[in-house]
Design an enzyme around this catalytic site. Structure first.
Site, PDB file in Angstrom:
ATOM      1  N   SER B 115      76.661  15.871  33.713  1.00  0.00           N
ATOM      2  CA  SER B 115      76.963  15.509  35.101  1.00  0.00           C
ATOM      3  C   SER B 115      75.893  16.004  36.056  1.00  0.00           C
ATOM      4  CB  SER B 115      78.298  16.118  35.528  1.00  0.00           C
ATOM      5  OG  SER B 115      79.348  15.545  34.812  1.00  0.00           O
ATOM      6  N   SER B 147      79.981  24.291  31.978  1.00  0.00           N
ATOM      7  CA  SER B 147      80.631  25.523  31.538  1.00  0.00           C
ATOM      8  C   SER B 147      79.778  26.167  30.455  1.00  0.00           C
ATOM      9  CB  SER B 147      82.065  25.264  31.053  1.00  0.00           C
ATOM     10  OG  SER B 147      82.136  24.083  30.333  1.00  0.00           O
ATOM     11  N   GLU B 230      84.843  14.282  23.084  1.00  0.00           N
ATOM     12  CA  GLU B 230      85.463  15.066  24.144  1.00  0.00           C
ATOM     13  C   GLU B 230      86.909  14.627  24.347  1.00  0.00           C
ATOM     14  OE1 GLU B 230      83.846  14.522  28.098  1.00  0.00           O
ATOM     15  OE2 GLU B 230      84.604  16.467  28.740  1.00  0.00           O
TER      16      GLU B 230
END
Lengths: 371, 393
Positions: B115, B147, B230
């Site tokens: 992203s 993350s 995912e």
């Protein structure tokens, strides 16, 4: 935690579904259903004969040694999914589920005899309580005097096509033959004309005792519980029809030089509806399995299924109408049959709110104390 | 070799040769990897045995019974769930040998550099540039919502290598060394007060061409493997009744009658019903998968849980009244993983707002359901045949 219920369909259940679906595709076109609702005989007795008698589906809940097919609520639920998908005007839920389950819980010979008659499909039975009655919420004002019944019950579903009424009265549960003097069935103008209601007037109608006291109460409760639990499967079939038809229509229908199904505002509504239908299937299968096997608390499973499925079916029908635009508002298009059935179903056998209140007791989430 | 009995024997042999009680944790995990018992469906030599994926449960049960250490899968979730299947699917033999073992053992943590501030739902519009310079690439740009970036050794990265073709065709997939001096990681503080995620600034980062995954310009296709995995990894475990967010609310309701009102009661019951039905839908999905007939139902699970988590935690804060006006801790911290139950209601309320954004916004997922499950037509596209450099930004 209780054992996990089987939420899938077996191969036999899928075969049963195909058989019922192809029969209904042949014999229960929405246009026919609509025409029939305006006729003198809103119920399709010929279709019922084929389903109940020739295919043996009226006796699914009844063990073979008591005159039935020895199947379970799981199979009956599959039949109801297909009947819901077709808004079929046959007394399956009322006779083959509610009345039959009530009789199954009665121990005497008169009940056994009636049970076999209902299981054969040649006799239609109806539990003479208002269709809105939730399990455990029966209040009868019918009185029993010397082998005959007096009183009136309004809003009895499918009573007009019933041969036998199972009547809760003071002192017990009684069977009344609708053909006899003293028993009058008067059709009502119903919201859902595919499952019409009637008023039953008993004026000294001869009655046979089926069960007394606590046994009678328990039998009626079990009949209504199975009805509520399996109604979720009918609601699932109904909601699926609404979703499928609407998706197909939005792929065809063009406005602004594009299929209207390409507009995100509509796609999101249908995707959201799909999610609810997927959830309804899990809730309905869980209820059917719990009723069939007694696993995972049938009371909880039935109340859960009804609390979830009833609003989904109504929403599916309301969305179908809106997303069809003008055509959906016409008498000619069948979506109103589904809307009326869905709305009536949301009141039948206890509203979602009543079932949530039942769940509050079952899962220990009590209401606030009244000050 | 690949039946359950053989796997059980092989697991017992591993345990005999490396008794967990007396073996260093990392040494044990390495031995397990080398025995092909890490992920049995992976190929031999890469931690597996080419066995059916379902047989992993046999190995895990034996190891758990023997008290063997695991690789703390939650800590290395991105590596296991996203990087590994992509490396396996698109990596060279050398890349597979180099990266998979330390990834699985947990010696090397991975993060995902996908992203960007300007490319969220429209990920393919990303603007981080990778320019070829001899045998390596020079990368410049900014990534976000990363993350584990502050603890990661490697990152899976997609970057634009050709701005002159339509956006899906000019992307290439790389493995980025997070210790490169051009990589700067900054914590990204969220509405909860903590920073689970990071922003990653890439300035002249050098990536050897040997760390490219898949062909130049094929990065979007490679990324589909990552993203598919995912979604698969979300919602895998069976939960008991009241095992989700509804649990703490139901508990508070039972234990604290003074909080009850009629309005809250009706809303609680409605959400209880929805949570229980969603749980059954998950059960049904797992039963379908176990029978080898996966349905499209999986696409909807995340959508349902995002909305439910938000509504339930919102109700919880309201139920708590005076306490709902308080918050447990605004201290800026950098947690390793999300912990919904270890914190108070206010945290759950705020953190669950992200559930309908992370891993695909609910709006995008509704489009996916509408198009791939229901077969509805897509919106007219204005970006498909336009070179990336000519898109409106």
């Amino acid at each position: 935690m209780t054992t996990q219920s089987d939420l899938l369909y077996t191969e036999e259940e899928e075969a049963l579904r195909s058989a019922v679906r192809s029969l209904l595709a042949d014999r229960c076109d929405p246009a026919d259903v609509l025409a029939r609702t305006e006729s003198e005989q809103p119920h399709d007795r010929e279709l019922w004969k084929t389903l109940a008698d020739s295919m043996g589906l009226a006796g699914l809940l009844v063990p073979e040694d008591r005159g039935g097919q020895g199947a379970t609520h799981r199979e009956a639920a599959v039949v109801l999914e297909e009947l819901g998908r077709a808004v079929a005007p046959v007394p399956y839920l009322t006779s083959a589920v509610i009345a039959t389950e009530t009789l199954l819980a009665c121990t005497g010979d008169p009940a056994a005899e009636l049970l076999a008659a209902l299981a054969s499909g040649r006799t239609v039975g109806a539990l003479a309580v208002p269709f809105a009655t939730a399990p455990g919420a029966v209040h009868t004002r019918v009185r029993h005097e010397g082998g005959a019944l007096r009183g009136e019950v309004t809003g009895v579903a499918d009573a007009a096509v019933a041969d036998i009424l199972l009547v809760p009265a003071d002192g017990g549960l009684f069977a009344v033959d609708t053909g006899r003097d003293g028993a009058t069935v008067t059709p009502l103008t119903s919201l859902d004309r595919t499952r019409p209601l009637a008023t039953v007037t008993l004026d000294g109608a001869p009655a046979r005792l089926l069960a007394e006291g606590a046994e009678a109460d328990a039998a009626v409760r079990l009949g209504l519980r199975s009805g509520a639990g399996l109604l979720a499967s009918e609601q699932l079939g109904l909601a699926e029809w609404c979703l499928t038809q609407t998706v197909a229509y939005l792929k065809e229908r063009h406005q602004f030089n594009r299929p209207v199904g390409s507009f995100q505002a509509l796609k999101h509504r249908l995707a959201d509806l799909w999610l609810r239908v997927v959830n309804t299937r899990a809730a309905a299968r869980h209820a059917a399995d719990a009723l069939a096997t007694g696993s995972d608390e049938p009371n909880l499973a039935a109340a859960l299924a009804q609390a979830y499925a009833a609003p989904v079916a109504v929403r599916a029908a309301e969305e179908a109408l809106q997303l069809h635009g003008g055509i959906g508002m016409t008498w000619e298009h069948p979506v109103h049959l589904y809307l009326k059935r869905a709305k009536a179903d949301s009141i039948a056998l206890g509203t979602a709110g009543r079932h949530r209140t039942e769940l509050a007791d079952l899962v220990d989430l009590p209401a606030p104390a009244t000050p | 070799m690949t039946d359950a009995a053989a796997l059980r024997r092989r697991t017992q042999d591993l345990l005999a040769a490396h008794p967990p009680a007396t073996t260093d944790r990392t040494d044990f995990l390495k031995a397990r990897f080398d025995a092909g018992l890490a992920w049995v469906h992976y190929p031999e030599g890469l931690g597996g045995l080419g066995a059916p994926r379902t047989l992993q449960a046999v190995v895990d049960a034996e190891l758990e019974a023997a008290g063997a250490p695991d690789n703390d899968p939650r800590r290395i979730g991105i590596g296991l769930g996203m990087a590994a299947p992509t490396i396996l699917g698109f990596g060279t033999d050398e890349q597979k040998r180099r990266f998979l073992r330390p990834l699985w053992v947990g010696e090397e943590v991975w993060c995902q550099l996908f992203s960007e501030p300007g490319a969220g739902s429209d990920l393919a519009a990303l603007g981080t540039r990778a320019v070829r310079d001899g045998e390596s690439w020079a990368v410049d740009g900014q990534k976000v919502w990363t993350s584990s970036a502050h603890v990661a050794r490697w990152g899976i990265l997609i970057a634009r290598t050709d701005p002159d073709v339509p956006k899906h065709r000019g992307i290439t997939y790389f493995i980025c060394d997070m210790t490169d001096p051009g990589v700067e990681v900054r914590p990204l503080r969220q509405i909860t007060g903590e920073a689970e995620f990071n922003e990653v600034f890439l300035s002249g980062v050098r990536i050897p061409d040997t760390r490219r995954l898949g062909a130049v310009g094929e990065g979007w296709k490679v990324a589909q493997t990552t993203l598919m995995n995912e979604r698969v990894s979300i919602g895998g475990m069976r939960i008991p009744r009241e095992g989700g967010m509804i649990g703490p609310v139901a508990e508070a309701w039972r234990e604290r009658p003074e909080l009850r009102t009629h309005d809250l009661h009706q809303r609680l019951l409605t959400l209880w019903v929805e949570a229980e039905v969603a749980r059954l839908t998950g059960d049904r999905l797992r039963q379908q998968l176990a029978q080898g007939q996966p349905g499209p139902e999986g696409s909807g699970m995340k959508l349902g849980f995002a909305r439910l988590n938000q509504e339930i935690s919102g109700l919880e804060v309201e139920l708590l009244g005076d306490e709902g006006l308080l918050y447990d801790d605004w201290t800026m911290r950098r947690p390793d993983q999300v912990d919904f139950t270890g914190r108070e209601a206010g945290y759950r309320y705020l953190r669950s707002k992200g559930n309908s954004i992370e891993g695909g916004t609910s709006e995008v997922l509704l489009n996916i359901v509408a198009e791939r499950v229901l077969g509805l037509p897509s919106e007219p596209r204005t970006d498909k045949d336009v070179a990336w450099k000519d898109l409106t930004r």
